[in-house]
Design a protein around this motif. Structure first.
Motif, PDB file in Angstrom:
ATOM      1  N   ARG A 162      26.579  16.278 -41.039  1.00 21.19           N
ATOM      2  CA  ARG A 162      25.515  16.886 -40.549  1.00 21.19           C
ATOM      3  C   ARG A 162      24.843  16.209 -39.650  1.00 21.19           C
ATOM      4  NH1 ARG A 162      21.514  13.351 -44.659  1.00 21.19           N
ATOM      5  NH2 ARG A 162      19.376  14.945 -43.380  1.00 21.19           N
ATOM      6  N   GLY A 163      23.954  18.058 -39.050  1.00 18.16           N
ATOM      7  CA  GLY A 163      23.274  17.752 -37.120  1.00 18.16           C
ATOM      8  C   GLY A 163      22.985  15.948 -37.119  1.00 18.16           C
ATOM      9  N   ILE A 164      22.062  15.822 -38.349  1.00 17.52           N
ATOM     10  CA  ILE A 164      21.651  14.672 -37.998  1.00 17.52           C
ATOM     11  C   ILE A 164      22.145  13.609 -37.066  1.00 17.52           C
ATOM     12  CG2 ILE A 164      21.940  13.813 -40.080  1.00 17.52           C
ATOM     13  CD1 ILE A 164      18.143  13.800 -38.787  1.00 17.52           C
ATOM     14  N   PHE A 165      23.932  13.525 -37.189  1.00 23.49           N
ATOM     15  CA  PHE A 165      24.239  12.615 -36.873  1.00 23.49           C
ATOM     16  C   PHE A 165      24.575  13.333 -34.834  1.00 23.49           C
ATOM     17  CE2 PHE A 165      26.304  12.100 -40.986  1.00 23.49           C
ATOM     18  CZ  PHE A 165      25.154  11.138 -41.197  1.00 23.49           C
ATOM     19  N   ARG A 166      24.339  13.804 -34.959  1.00 23.16           N
ATOM     20  CA  ARG A 166      24.800  14.848 -33.541  1.00 23.16           C
ATOM     21  C   ARG A 166      23.282  14.368 -33.365  1.00 23.16           C
ATOM     22  NH1 ARG A 166      25.761  20.431 -32.833  1.00 23.16           N
ATOM     23  NH2 ARG A 166      27.377  19.742 -34.774  1.00 23.16           N
ATOM     24  N   LYS A 167      22.020  14.675 -33.083  1.00 17.26           N
ATOM     25  CA  LYS A 167      20.972  14.255 -31.821  1.00 17.26           C
ATOM     26  C   LYS A 167      20.747  12.637 -32.811  1.00 17.26           C
ATOM     27  CE  LYS A 167      18.297  17.492 -34.733  1.00 17.26           C
ATOM     28  NZ  LYS A 167      17.575  17.317 -36.418  1.00 17.26           N
ATOM     29  N   GLU A 168      21.021  11.845 -33.438  1.00 19.26           N
ATOM     30  CA  GLU A 168      21.146  10.393 -33.684  1.00 19.26           C
ATOM     31  C   GLU A 168      22.266   9.862 -32.481  1.00 19.26           C
ATOM     32  OE1 GLU A 168      21.099   9.339 -37.472  1.00 19.26           O
ATOM     33  OE2 GLU A 168      18.748  10.017 -37.710  1.00 19.26           O
ATOM     34  N   LYS A 169      23.263  10.726 -31.734  1.00 19.78           N
ATOM     35  CA  LYS A 169      24.271  10.685 -31.403  1.00 19.78           C
ATOM     36  C   LYS A 169      25.725   9.375 -31.929  1.00 19.78           C
ATOM     37  CE  LYS A 169      23.010  11.295 -26.588  1.00 19.78           C
ATOM     38  NZ  LYS A 169      21.380  11.542 -26.611  1.00 19.78           N
ATOM     39  N   ILE A 170      25.433  10.280 -33.289  1.00 22.10           N
ATOM     40  CA  ILE A 170      26.462   8.812 -33.882  1.00 22.10           C
ATOM     41  C   ILE A 170      27.514  10.270 -34.300  1.00 22.10           C
ATOM     42  CG2 ILE A 170      26.634   8.508 -35.867  1.00 22.10           C
ATOM     43  CD1 ILE A 170      23.961   7.596 -36.124  1.00 22.10           C
ATOM     44  N   THR A 171      28.783   9.886 -34.128  1.00 17.30           N
ATOM     45  CA  THR A 171      30.264  10.954 -34.348  1.00 17.30           C
ATOM     46  C   THR A 171      30.792  10.143 -35.349  1.00 17.30           C
ATOM     47  OG1 THR A 171      30.336  10.590 -31.783  1.00 17.30           O
ATOM     48  CG2 THR A 171      32.589  11.225 -33.138  1.00 17.30           C
ATOM     49  N   PRO A 172      31.380  10.231 -36.432  1.00 19.51           N
ATOM     50  CA  PRO A 172      31.983  10.270 -37.683  1.00 19.51           C
ATOM     51  C   PRO A 172      33.601   9.369 -36.711  1.00 19.51           C
ATOM     52  CG  PRO A 172      31.162  11.884 -38.168  1.00 19.51           C
ATOM     53  CD  PRO A 172      30.313  11.846 -36.681  1.00 19.51           C
ATOM     54  N   LEU A 173      33.920   8.834 -37.532  1.00 25.24           N
ATOM     55  CA  LEU A 173      35.065   8.040 -37.256  1.00 25.24           C
ATOM     56  C   LEU A 173      36.627   8.083 -38.546  1.00 25.24           C
ATOM     57  CD1 LEU A 173      34.417   4.854 -34.771  1.00 25.24           C
ATOM     58  CD2 LEU A 173      35.263   6.761 -33.497  1.00 25.24           C
ATOM     59  N   VAL A 174      37.448   7.565 -37.788  1.00 27.93           N
ATOM     60  CA  VAL A 174      38.533   8.191 -38.483  1.00 27.93           C
ATOM     61  C   VAL A 174      38.076   6.737 -39.168  1.00 27.93           C
ATOM     62  CG1 VAL A 174      40.614   7.556 -38.499  1.00 27.93           C
ATOM     63  CG2 VAL A 174      39.753   9.664 -37.513  1.00 27.93           C
ATOM     64  N   PRO A 234      42.705   4.059 -29.523  1.00 25.95           N
ATOM     65  CA  PRO A 234      41.911   4.701 -30.537  1.00 25.95           C
ATOM     66  C   PRO A 234      41.223   4.609 -31.298  1.00 25.95           C
ATOM     67  CG  PRO A 234      44.208   3.930 -31.400  1.00 25.95           C
ATOM     68  CD  PRO A 234      43.576   3.424 -29.784  1.00 25.95           C
ATOM     69  N   SER A 235      40.139   5.442 -30.917  1.00 24.67           N
ATOM     70  CA  SER A 235      38.680   5.524 -32.048  1.00 24.67           C
ATOM     71  C   SER A 235      39.092   5.109 -33.661  1.00 24.67           C
ATOM     72  CB  SER A 235      37.457   6.616 -32.007  1.00 24.67           C
ATOM     73  OG  SER A 235      37.554   5.935 -30.680  1.00 24.67           O
ATOM     74  N   ILE A 236      38.793   4.216 -34.202  1.00 28.50           N
ATOM     75  CA  ILE A 236      38.869   4.348 -35.510  1.00 28.50           C
ATOM     76  C   ILE A 236      37.848   2.368 -36.217  1.00 28.50           C
ATOM     77  CG2 ILE A 236      41.739   2.913 -34.610  1.00 28.50           C
ATOM     78  CD1 ILE A 236      42.597   3.771 -37.303  1.00 28.50           C
ATOM     79  N   HIS A 296      44.676  12.507 -32.028  1.00 26.54           N
ATOM     80  CA  HIS A 296      43.695  11.240 -32.811  1.00 26.54           C
ATOM     81  C   HIS A 296      43.970  10.716 -33.792  1.00 26.54           C
ATOM     82  CE1 HIS A 296      40.552  13.422 -30.185  1.00 26.54           C
ATOM     83  NE2 HIS A 296      41.598  14.771 -30.903  1.00 26.54           N
ATOM     84  N   ALA A 297      43.744   9.398 -33.621  1.00 25.02           N
ATOM     85  CA  ALA A 297      43.874   8.575 -34.872  1.00 25.02           C
ATOM     86  C   ALA A 297      44.046   9.173 -36.215  1.00 25.02           C
ATOM     87  CB  ALA A 297      43.322   7.514 -35.369  1.00 25.02           C
ATOM     88  N   PRO A 331      49.566   2.436 -32.348  1.00 23.61           N
ATOM     89  CA  PRO A 331      49.361   0.892 -32.804  1.00 23.61           C
ATOM     90  C   PRO A 331      48.026   0.621 -32.218  1.00 23.61           C
ATOM     91  CG  PRO A 331      49.851   2.497 -30.764  1.00 23.61           C
ATOM     92  CD  PRO A 331      49.805   3.210 -31.273  1.00 23.61           C
ATOM     93  N   GLY A 332      47.545   0.572 -31.711  1.00 20.56           N
ATOM     94  CA  GLY A 332      45.469  -0.214 -32.395  1.00 20.56           C
ATOM     95  C   GLY A 332      45.100  -0.007 -30.985  1.00 20.56           C
ATOM     96  N   PHE A 333      46.523  -0.544 -29.572  1.00 13.15           N
ATOM     97  CA  PHE A 333      45.979  -0.074 -28.983  1.00 13.15           C
ATOM     98  C   PHE A 333      46.192   0.408 -27.435  1.00 13.15           C
ATOM     99  CE2 PHE A 333      46.895  -4.669 -30.525  1.00 13.15           C
ATOM    100  CZ  PHE A 333      46.082  -4.686 -31.194  1.00 13.15           C
ATOM    101  N   SER A 334      46.200   0.908 -26.547  1.00 11.82           N
ATOM    102  CA  SER A 334      45.894   2.661 -26.128  1.00 11.82           C
ATOM    103  C   SER A 334      46.792   1.761 -24.889  1.00 11.82           C
ATOM    104  CB  SER A 334      44.519   3.159 -26.038  1.00 11.82           C
ATOM    105  OG  SER A 334      43.720   2.389 -25.025  1.00 11.82           O
ATOM    106  N   SER A 335      46.568   0.764 -24.542  1.00 13.94           N
ATOM    107  CA  SER A 335      47.284  -0.299 -23.119  1.00 13.94           C
ATOM    108  C   SER A 335      46.900  -1.723 -23.568  1.00 13.94           C
ATOM    109  CB  SER A 335      46.569   0.168 -21.867  1.00 13.94           C
ATOM    110  OG  SER A 335      45.975  -0.712 -21.408  1.00 13.94           O
ATOM    111  N   LEU A 336      48.252  -2.578 -23.275  1.00 12.37           N
ATOM    112  CA  LEU A 336      48.147  -3.448 -22.980  1.00 12.37           C
ATOM    113  C   LEU A 336      47.620  -4.406 -21.699  1.00 12.37           C
ATOM    114  CD1 LEU A 336      52.036  -3.769 -24.098  1.00 12.37           C
ATOM    115  CD2 LEU A 336      49.846  -4.198 -25.445  1.00 12.37           C
TER     116      LEU A 336
END
Ligand code: GDP
Ligand code: ZN
Length: 295
Positions: free
Chosen positions: A28-40, A71-73, A202-203, A218-223
């Motif tokens: 929903r557009g409201i998420f963008r307005k509130e700067k909320i990005t859905p995540l995997v 990765p965003s998850i 993307h994850a 792998p959960g972590f993008s770098s070590l």
């Protein structure tokens, strides 16, 4: 309203796994307005717009329990840290690095030693000796003989997990062995992710069974541990904690050269593994070097 979980996100579309199947949704557009990005990984409520083509809109995102970045998850419970008994030989300093990163993200940790079928040097027992005393569960498995796979399955039942570990230890083989429906090609995961490279992938979440989910990352993008503060690092060596209250400077002690350090004393009398302590000192120095460089 239908509840489900985002298992994949591509170009503004989210794929939601629900009890009625998979839906392609926009937010929903409201998420963008509130700067909320859905995540995997997010648990969401969707409104179905077209049942035929399985399209809908995300109406609500439930609070996240946790959030991994790059990765965003979201809502990952557990890191299964995988090493091999051989080919490649386990590296304790690398294992400690994985542990620190997982502790930093507040994940439950399970250490898994694969290729137990070819353990002719007692590698598993060495790992077990060191890490059991830190309180981590350690599972020996072989995707070749099937040993330990039941135990691993039981340990991750009902959770959302990431399988982390260096390349070649058998991560894709293990996923395949846990669920033949996944059909990941051996070698794929590490190839797709590259090593330390920037990937635009993307994850994605893969369902192992009714309520067990595996992230294909792998959960972590770098070590690197350079995002961790010098004073904070000791918190991720969990076996140090119970000694800390006896350090003369309590939680201010970073257990290096302070007088009256109970952690150093515990290392001297063998209660804390010297190898772990050496890892700690090495990582502390790495963090210091990096802050110096950027000053
Ligand atoms: P990944 O890079 O971590 O995804 O590792 P892969 O799943 O691609 O496996 C790397 C290599 O290890 C392959 O040649 C596999 O056949 C081998 N391998 C995987 N599991 C086992 C095992 O249980 N025992 C032995 N001996 N080799 C294994
Ligand atoms: Zn101390």
């Amino acid at each position: 309203m239908l509840r489900g979980r985002i298992i994949k996100g591509v170009g503004g579309f989210y794929y939601i796994d629900t009890e009625n199947g998979l839906y392609e949704c926009k937010a929903r557009g409201i998420f963008r307005k509130e700067k909320i990005t859905p995540l995997v990984g997010d648990t969401v409520e969707i409104q179905v717009i077209d049942e035929e083509t399985k399209k809908g809109v995300i109406e609500r995102i439930f609070d996240r329990k946790s959030e991994l970045i790059r990765p965003s998850i979201s809502n990952v419970d557990t890191a299964v840290i995988i090493f091999a008994a051989k080919d490649p030989d386990p590296s304790f300093s690398l294992l400690d690095r994985f542990i620190v990163l997982a502790e930093k993200e507040n994940l439950e940790i399970i250490i898994c030693i694969n290729k137990i079928d070819s353990d002719d040097t007692g590698a598993f027992l060495q790992v077990k000796k060191t890490y059991e005393s830190c309180g981590y569960p350690i599972i020996a498995i072989s995707t070749f003989t099937g040993e330990g796979l039941g135990e691993l399955r039981e340990a991750i039942e009902g959770k959302t997990v990431v399988f982390s570990g260096p390349s070649g230890v058998g991560k894709s083989s293990i996923l395949n062995a846990l669920d033949s429906n996944l059909q990941l090609k051996t070698g794929d995961i590490s190839k797709k992710l590259g090593r330390g490279k920037h990937t635009t992938r993307h994850a994605e979440l893969l369902r192992l069974d009714e309520n067990t989910t595996v992230a294909d990352t792998p959960g972590f993008s770098s070590l690197t541990v350079n995002h961790i503060a010098e004073k904070e690092l000791k918190d991720y060596f969990v076996e140090f904690t119970k000694y800390e209250e006896d350090c003369r400077f309590f939680t201010d002690c970073i257990h290096e050269s302070e007088p009256g350090c109970a952690v150093k004393k515990a290392v001297e009398n063998g209660e804390i593994s010297l190898r772990r302590y050496d890892s700690y000192i090495q990582l502390i120095n790495e963090i210091r070097d990096s802050t110096r460089r950027y000053k």
